[in-house]
Structures are given as structure tokens and as C-alpha cells.
Design an enzyme around this catalytic site. Structure first.
Site, PDB file in Angstrom:
ATOM      1  N   PRO A   9       0.795  -1.230   0.000  1.00 35.08           N
ATOM      2  CA  PRO A   9       0.000   0.000   0.000  1.00 35.08           C
ATOM      3  C   PRO A   9       0.832   1.286   0.000  1.00 35.08           C
ATOM      4  O   PRO A   9       1.896   1.349   0.615  1.00 35.08           O
ATOM      5  CB  PRO A   9      -0.827  -0.107   1.284  1.00 35.08           C
ATOM      6  CG  PRO A   9      -0.115  -1.090   2.137  1.00 35.08           C
ATOM      7  CD  PRO A   9       0.546  -2.050   1.194  1.00 35.08           C
ATOM      8  N   ASN A  10       0.310   2.263  -0.701  1.00 40.60           N
ATOM      9  CA  ASN A  10       0.866   3.623  -0.807  1.00 40.60           C
ATOM     10  C   ASN A  10       2.125   3.716  -1.667  1.00 40.60           C
ATOM     11  O   ASN A  10       2.616   4.822  -1.908  1.00 40.60           O
ATOM     12  CB  ASN A  10       1.133   4.229   0.594  1.00 40.60           C
ATOM     13  CG  ASN A  10      -0.138   4.343   1.395  1.00 40.60           C
ATOM     14  OD1 ASN A  10      -1.113   4.929   0.914  1.00 40.60           O
ATOM     15  ND2 ASN A  10      -0.178   3.779   2.581  1.00 40.60           N
ATOM     16  N   ARG A  17       5.330  10.918  -2.485  1.00 41.00           N
ATOM     17  CA  ARG A  17       5.123  10.527  -1.086  1.00 41.00           C
ATOM     18  C   ARG A  17       6.423  10.679  -0.299  1.00 41.00           C
ATOM     19  O   ARG A  17       7.396   9.960  -0.543  1.00 41.00           O
ATOM     20  CB  ARG A  17       4.677   9.062  -1.044  1.00 41.00           C
ATOM     21  CG  ARG A  17       4.539   8.500   0.337  1.00 41.00           C
ATOM     22  CD  ARG A  17       4.439   6.980   0.330  1.00 41.00           C
ATOM     23  NE  ARG A  17       4.271   6.492   1.666  1.00 41.00           N
ATOM     24  CZ  ARG A  17       4.494   5.232   2.049  1.00 41.00           C
ATOM     25  NH1 ARG A  17       4.864   4.336   1.160  1.00 41.00           N
ATOM     26  NH2 ARG A  17       4.317   4.876   3.288  1.00 41.00           N
ATOM     27  N   TYR A  22      11.463   8.298   0.844  1.00 41.06           N
ATOM     28  CA  TYR A  22      11.297   7.218  -0.137  1.00 41.06           C
ATOM     29  C   TYR A  22      11.893   7.531  -1.506  1.00 41.06           C
ATOM     30  O   TYR A  22      11.849   6.681  -2.403  1.00 41.06           O
ATOM     31  CB  TYR A  22       9.809   6.877  -0.275  1.00 41.06           C
ATOM     32  CG  TYR A  22       9.195   6.376   1.009  1.00 41.06           C
ATOM     33  CD1 TYR A  22       9.653   5.192   1.587  1.00 41.06           C
ATOM     34  CD2 TYR A  22       8.189   7.091   1.657  1.00 41.06           C
ATOM     35  CE1 TYR A  22       9.113   4.727   2.776  1.00 41.06           C
ATOM     36  CE2 TYR A  22       7.638   6.631   2.844  1.00 41.06           C
ATOM     37  CZ  TYR A  22       8.107   5.443   3.400  1.00 41.06           C
ATOM     38  OH  TYR A  22       7.568   4.978   4.578  1.00 41.06           O
ATOM     39  N   ASN A  74       7.944  -5.704  -1.491  1.00 39.92           N
ATOM     40  CA  ASN A  74       7.955  -4.644  -0.495  1.00 39.92           C
ATOM     41  C   ASN A  74       6.534  -4.591   0.063  1.00 39.92           C
ATOM     42  O   ASN A  74       5.645  -4.021  -0.569  1.00 39.92           O
ATOM     43  CB  ASN A  74       8.337  -3.299  -1.121  1.00 39.92           C
ATOM     44  CG  ASN A  74       8.399  -2.198  -0.064  1.00 39.92           C
ATOM     45  OD1 ASN A  74       7.949  -2.389   1.072  1.00 39.92           O
ATOM     46  ND2 ASN A  74       8.938  -1.048  -0.444  1.00 39.92           N
ATOM     47  N   ALA A  77       3.404  -0.941   4.495  1.00 38.93           N
ATOM     48  CA  ALA A  77       2.886  -0.945   5.873  1.00 38.93           C
ATOM     49  C   ALA A  77       2.444  -2.337   6.323  1.00 38.93           C
ATOM     50  O   ALA A  77       2.457  -2.632   7.533  1.00 38.93           O
ATOM     51  CB  ALA A  77       1.734   0.040   5.995  1.00 38.93           C
ATOM     52  N   GLU A  98      12.667  -9.659   0.760  1.00 43.07           N
ATOM     53  CA  GLU A  98      11.902  -8.520   1.289  1.00 43.07           C
ATOM     54  C   GLU A  98      12.710  -7.247   1.066  1.00 43.07           C
ATOM     55  O   GLU A  98      13.900  -7.211   1.392  1.00 43.07           O
ATOM     56  CB  GLU A  98      11.672  -8.769   2.788  1.00 43.07           C
ATOM     57  CG  GLU A  98      10.998  -7.625   3.530  1.00 43.07           C
ATOM     58  CD  GLU A  98      10.893  -7.911   5.038  1.00 43.07           C
ATOM     59  OE1 GLU A  98      11.153  -9.073   5.471  1.00 43.07           O
ATOM     60  OE2 GLU A  98      10.581  -6.977   5.782  1.00 43.07           O
ATOM     61  N   HIS A 100      12.791  -2.904   1.389  1.00 40.71           N
ATOM     62  CA  HIS A 100      12.248  -1.630   1.854  1.00 40.71           C
ATOM     63  C   HIS A 100      13.127  -0.510   1.330  1.00 40.71           C
ATOM     64  O   HIS A 100      14.363  -0.604   1.405  1.00 40.71           O
ATOM     65  CB  HIS A 100      12.206  -1.565   3.388  1.00 40.71           C
ATOM     66  CG  HIS A 100      11.391  -2.650   3.980  1.00 40.71           C
ATOM     67  ND1 HIS A 100      10.022  -2.623   3.984  1.00 40.71           N
ATOM     68  CD2 HIS A 100      11.749  -3.831   4.530  1.00 40.71           C
ATOM     69  CE1 HIS A 100       9.573  -3.741   4.518  1.00 40.71           C
ATOM     70  NE2 HIS A 100      10.596  -4.491   4.850  1.00 40.71           N
ATOM     71  N   ARG A 107      14.005   3.989  11.993  1.00 36.01           N
ATOM     72  CA  ARG A 107      12.766   4.770  12.008  1.00 36.01           C
ATOM     73  C   ARG A 107      11.973   4.453  13.281  1.00 36.01           C
ATOM     74  O   ARG A 107      12.538   4.006  14.269  1.00 36.01           O
ATOM     75  CB  ARG A 107      11.988   4.488  10.719  1.00 36.01           C
ATOM     76  CG  ARG A 107      12.788   4.891   9.465  1.00 36.01           C
ATOM     77  CD  ARG A 107      11.983   4.755   8.214  1.00 36.01           C
ATOM     78  NE  ARG A 107      10.821   5.630   8.232  1.00 36.01           N
ATOM     79  CZ  ARG A 107       9.789   5.508   7.399  1.00 36.01           C
ATOM     80  NH1 ARG A 107       9.778   4.546   6.489  1.00 36.01           N
ATOM     81  NH2 ARG A 107       8.766   6.348   7.468  1.00 36.01           N
TER      82      ARG A 107
HETATM   83  C1  DQA Z   1       8.477   0.774   3.476  1.00 37.70           C
HETATM   84  C2  DQA Z   1       8.640   0.970   4.987  1.00 37.70           C
HETATM   85  C3  DQA Z   1       7.306   0.771   5.703  1.00 37.70           C
HETATM   86  O1  DQA Z   1       7.478   0.961   7.117  1.00 37.70           O
HETATM   87  C4  DQA Z   1       6.291   1.770   5.200  1.00 37.70           C
HETATM   88  O2  DQA Z   1       5.039   1.538   5.814  1.00 37.70           O
HETATM   89  C5  DQA Z   1       6.171   1.799   3.721  1.00 37.70           C
HETATM   90  C6  DQA Z   1       7.364   1.629   2.904  1.00 37.70           C
HETATM   91  C7  DQA Z   1       9.771   1.130   2.697  1.00 37.70           C
HETATM   92  O3  DQA Z   1       9.841   0.761   1.528  1.00 37.70           O
HETATM   93  O4  DQA Z   1      10.661   1.777   3.247  1.00 37.70           O
HETATM   94  O5  DQA Z   1       5.096   2.025   3.194  1.00 37.70           O
HETATM   95  O6  DQA Z   1       8.194  -0.601   3.233  1.00 37.70           O
END
Ligand code: DQA
Length: 147
Positions: A9-10, A17, A22, A74, A77, A98, A100, A107
Site C-alpha cells: 500500500p501507498n 510521497r 522514499y 515490499n 505498511a 523482502e 524496503h 525509524r
Molecule cells: C516501506 C517501509 C514501511 O514501514 C512503510 O510503511 C512503507 C514503505 C519502505 O519501503 O521503506 O510504506 O516498506
């Protein structure tokens, strides 16, 4: 054989964003880089983004039937919340890395636990979009070794 890249998501908002966290590359930019990297290796790659947990679970389940041999994910959240998505990856038993973009370990405390890491072949975080490319390189090498 094929590879699946899953974005949670997002991540559709990448580029605008929180760019200081990011980066400025859009999801389309990242997917284009990955597509070119896979194509150069002669491997089919599918990218899928969803803001919906169930859609991601459905896509992982579909991967068990469509010849997917490796997943780069990825979970965004859902990393920190989704037993359902973790269970889907465990159920299909397709190896995954995985990724990120940000370094989740420097963080907020709630970002420091991942439901996925103990099942993952490896975890890359904090390297921005390059993390996806490194994960994909690992996947391509793994597939070539198995060919
Ligand atoms: C994320 C890190 C997560 O904590 C966050 O909720 C994201 C992006 C990253 O790519 O750094 O949406 O996965």
C-alpha cells in the site's frame, strides 16, 4: 520461469510521497528498471501493486499456479501488520526477498518488526530503489543456478 514483484500500500504514490524518505523515483520508474533488468536476462517479470491486503494475498496465491519461481516484495505498511500476507507466502512456499526503500531500523519503533523477515531468503532496506534491483539480481542468479 518467471519472477513476481509485489508492492504494498501507498507505493503507488512514490515520487511525491515523503520523497526525503522514499526518494523521487515513481513506481513506474522502478518497475521500468526492473522490467529492463529481467528482459536483459531473458526472464519474464510481472509487477503488481495494491493498496488492499486481500488483493496481495490473492496475487501470491495465483503465483503458485502461474509458474512464478521467485518473488521480490515490499509489503510496505503490511510488513508490520499482515499475518495474512505472511501466511500466503508461507503457503505457496515460493522463495522471496523482502525490500524496503527506507532503513526501517532507524525509524519508528513500530517499523522495526517485520512479519516477513524470518521467512525471507534475505532482506534489503535503506538502499532506496536500488534495493529492488539488487534483490532482482539475486533472484536472477538464483534462477540461473537452478536452470
Ligand atoms: C516501506 C517501509 C514501511 O514501514 C512503510 O510503511 C512503507 C514503505 C519502505 O519501503 O521503506 O510504506 O516498506
Amino acid at each position: 520461469m518467471s519472477l513476481l514483484v509485489l508492492h504494498g500500500p501507498n507505493l503507488n504514490l512514490l515520487g511525491t510521497r515523503e520523497p526525503e524518505v522514499y526518494g523521487r523515483q515513481t513506481l513506474a520508474d522502478i518497475d521500468a528498471l526492473l522490467a529492463a533488468q529481467a528482459q536483459a536476462a531473458g526472464v519474464a517479470l510481472c509487477s503488481f501493486q495494491s493498496n488492499h491486503e486481500g488483493a496481495l494475498v490473492d496475487r501470491v496465491q495465483a503465483a503458485a499456479r502461474d509458474g512464478t519461481r521467485f518473488i521480490v516484495i515490499n509489503p510496505a505498511a503490511y510488513t508490520h501488520t499482515s499475518v495474512a500476507l505472511r501466511d500466503a507466502l508461507a503457503a505457496v512456499a515460493i522463495p522471496f526477498v523482502e525490500v524496503h526503500l527506507s532503513n526501517i531500523h532507524r525509524r519508528e519503533a513500530f517499523r522495526q518488526h517485520s512479519y516477513f523477515s524470518e521467512l525471507a531468503e534475505g532482506v534489503i532496506c535503506g538502499l532506496g530503489a536500488q534495493g529492488y534491483q539488487l534483490a532482482l539480481q539475486f533472484a536472477l542468479t538464483r534462477l540461473a543456478d537452478q536452470a
